[in-house]
Design an enzyme around this catalytic site. Structure first.
Site, PDB file in Angstrom:
ATOM      1  N   PRO A 138      79.557 -28.299 -33.519  1.00  0.00           N
ATOM      2  CG  PRO A 138      81.541 -27.840 -34.682  1.00  0.00           C
ATOM      3  CD  PRO A 138      80.120 -27.375 -34.527  1.00  0.00           C
ATOM      4  CD1 TRP A 166      77.481 -35.173 -37.325  1.00  0.00           C
ATOM      5  CD2 TRP A 166      77.120 -33.732 -35.670  1.00  0.00           C
ATOM      6  NE1 TRP A 166      78.567 -35.216 -36.489  1.00  0.00           N
ATOM      7  CE2 TRP A 166      78.379 -34.343 -35.466  1.00  0.00           C
ATOM      8  CE3 TRP A 166      76.675 -32.786 -34.741  1.00  0.00           C
ATOM      9  CZ2 TRP A 166      79.191 -34.043 -34.392  1.00  0.00           C
ATOM     10  CZ3 TRP A 166      77.481 -32.484 -33.672  1.00  0.00           C
ATOM     11  CH2 TRP A 166      78.726 -33.113 -33.497  1.00  0.00           C
ATOM     12  N   GLY A 252      59.005 -32.812 -34.192  1.00  0.00           N
ATOM     13  CA  GLY A 252      59.929 -33.669 -34.919  1.00  0.00           C
ATOM     14  C   GLY A 252      60.118 -35.024 -34.269  1.00  0.00           C
ATOM     15  NE  ARG A 253      62.345 -34.219 -28.366  1.00  0.00           N
ATOM     16  CZ  ARG A 253      62.338 -33.197 -27.521  1.00  0.00           C
ATOM     17  NH1 ARG A 253      61.198 -32.800 -26.982  1.00  0.00           N
ATOM     18  NH2 ARG A 253      63.458 -32.577 -27.215  1.00  0.00           N
ATOM     19  CD  GLN A 289      58.796 -72.949 -25.771  1.00  0.00           C
ATOM     20  OE1 GLN A 289      59.764 -73.151 -25.042  1.00  0.00           O
ATOM     21  NE2 GLN A 289      57.567 -73.375 -25.488  1.00  0.00           N
ATOM     22  CD  GLU A 373      64.126 -34.614 -35.688  1.00  0.00           C
ATOM     23  OE1 GLU A 373      63.050 -34.407 -35.112  1.00  0.00           O
ATOM     24  OE2 GLU A 373      64.237 -34.765 -36.912  1.00  0.00           O
TER      25      GLU A 373
END
Length: 389
Positions: A138, A166, A252-253, A289, A373
Site C-alpha cells: 500500500p 496488486w 522483467g522490463r 490521406q 514493473e
C-alpha cells in the site's frame, strides 16, 4: 559540432529458424486458443485457467529455464517474440506468462539454491503451478525500499507479517516470492526475499482488484499474519532481497516492453485491416490521406519499439549490461502502446468504442504497461542514472 555514433554493439537482429518457429507457435496459440471467448473473459474478469494450462503444456511458462529444471532452455529473443504474439491478442494471458518467466523463474534460477530449484523451479517451469512476485505494498510502489512487510528473524525461521498489493497471479499462484524487511536499521540492506507456498498457515489471499485493463488476470492483495517461513526458503544471503528484486525487475522490463509492443502491434493490425474494409465518401478509408498518415506513423513507431525490445533481449542473451536498454525499451514501447491503441480506436470511429472490435480493450490494457514493473517516470530515472554511470 559534436557528432554522434549509433552503437548497436555488434547486435544481429536476424531471426533463426528456431526463433521463427517459436513466433509461429505463439501466434497460432493466440489466434486459435486465446481469441475465442476473450471478450467474455474481459467482461467477467475471469482468469483464463484453461488457456494458461495450455501455455504450460506448450512450454510458454518456463521458456528460458534450463531443461535441467523442466524449462525450454530458450533465449530471451524467443521469449519476447512469443510475448509479442500472445499480447497482440490477450494481454491478460501474457502478463501471467511475463511474471512466471521474467520475475519468478528467472529469479529462482539465477539466485536460488540447488534445493530451491529442484523443489520449486521445476514446478513453475512446467506450468504445474504458477508463481507470484510480491514486492508492491500500500505504501511501497515505486519506492521499493519502504517495505512495511516484516520478516522477523526467529533463529531457524522467519515470522512474516504484512500485506502485499496488486499481485499478479495473486489467487492462481502456488509459489510466491515475498520481499520483506528483516532489519529496518539497515534499510535496503536489511531486506530479504522469501519463498512462501500457498496453504502456509497465516497466508491469506485478499480481495481481487476490479481493474480497467488486463481484467482477466487475477490481481489480488495478499495478507501474512505470523507466517512461519524456514530459513531454507530465503533466496541468497541475509539482506540480499532488495538487490534480488531490482535485478529481477531489470529483466522483467524486457517482458513488459514486449507486452506493450504486442498490444501496439495488435491494435495496428486491426486498424490496418479495418481501414481496407470500411468505406467513406465512396472509397476505402485507407485511401484517405488522414488515415494513411496515422497508419504510417503507427507502423514506424512500432518498428522502432520492436528494435529497442530486440536490442535489450540480445544484450541480456549475450550477458552484457542491459539495464539502460531494458528501461528504454519499456519506456518507449509502453508510450507507443498507449498512443497506437488510441489511434486505432480513432480509426475505427464509433466501432472502436464497442467491445466487439477489440481495440477498446487493447487501449485499456495498454495503460498498465506505463505503470507496472516500474512506472515510466522510474524508467526515466534509471536511464538518466545509467547515462552518467
Amino acid at each position: 559540432m559534436a557528432t554522434a555514433t549509433l552503437d548497436l554493439q555488434g547486435l544481429n537482429f536476424n531471426l533463426s529458424e528456431e526463433h521463427l518457429a517459436v513466433q509461429e507457435a505463439a501466434r497460432d496459440f493466440a489466434q486459435n486458443e486465446l481469441l475465442p471467448g476473450i471478450v467474455e473473459r474481459d467482461n467477467e474478469a475471469r482468469f483464463p485457467a484453461q488457456q494458461v494450462k495450455r501455455m504450460g503444456e506448450l512450454g510458454f511458462l518456463g521458456m528460458m529455464v534450463s531443461p535441467d529444471y523442466g524449462g525450454g532452455g530458450m533465449d530471451t529473443v524467443s521469449y519476447v517474440l512469443a510475448m509479442e504474439e500472445i499480447s497482440k491478442i490477450d494481454a491478460s494471458a501474457s502478463v501471467v506468462m511475463s511474471v512466471n518467466n521474467s520475475l519468478v523463474c528467472f529469479g529462482l534460477e539465477a539466485y536460488g539454491t540447488e534445493e530451491q530449484k529442484r523443489t520449486y523451479l521445476t514446478r513453475l517451469a512446467t506450468g504445474e503451478t504458477l508463481g507470484a512476485f510480491c514486492l508492491s505494498e500500500p505504501e511501497a510502489g515505486s519506492d521499493a525500499t519502504s517495505q512495511a512487510t516484516t520478516a522477523e528473524d526467529k533463529g531457524d525461521y522467519y515470522l512474516v507479517n504484512g500485506t502485499k498489493n496488486w499481485i499478479t497471479n495473486g489467487n492462481s499462484s502456488g509459489i510466491c516470492l515475498v520481499i520483506a524487511q528483516t532489519d529496518r536499521e539497515k534499510k535496503h540492506r536489511g531486506i530479504n526475499c522469501l519463498i512462501i507456498e500457498k496453504g502456509t498457515p497465516g497466508f491469506v489471499v485478499g480481495k481481487k482488484e476490479d481493474k480497467m485493463g488486463i481484467r482477466a488476470s487475477d490481481t489480488h492483495s495478499l495478507l501474512f499474519t505470523d507466517v512461519h517461513v524456514p530459513k531454507a526458503n530465503r533466496i541468497g544471503d541475509d539482506g540480499f532481497g532488495f538487490k534480488f528484486a531490482m535485478s529481477t525487475l531489470n529483466g522483467g522490463r524486457i517482458g513488459i516492453a514486449a507486452q506493450a509492443l504486442g498490444i501496439a502491434a495488435g491494435a495496428y493490425e486491426l486498424a490496418l485491416k479495418y481501414s481496407q474494409e470500411r468505406k467513406a465518401f465512396g472509397k476505402q478509408i485507407f485511401d484517405h490521406q488522414a488515415i494513411q498518415f496515422k497508419l504510417a506513423e503507427m507502423a514506424t513507431k512500432i518498428e522502432a519499439a520492436r528494435l529497442l525490445v530486440y536490442k535489450a533481449a540480445r544484450l541480456k542473451d549475450e550477458h552484457k549490461d542491459y539495464v539502460q536498454a531494458a528501461a528504454m525499451a519499456k519506456l518507449f514501447a509502453s508510450d507507443v502502446a498507449m498512443w497506437a491503441t488510441t489511434e486505432a480506436v480513432q480509426i475505427h470511429g464509433g466501432y472502436g468504442y464497442v467491445k466487439e472490435f477489440h481495440v477498446e480493450r487493447l487501449m485499456r490494457d495498454a495503460k498498465i504497461t506505463q505503470i507496472y514493473e516500474g512506472t515510466s517516470e522510474i524508467q526515466k530515472l534509471v536511464i538518466a542514472r545509467e547515462l552518467v554511470r
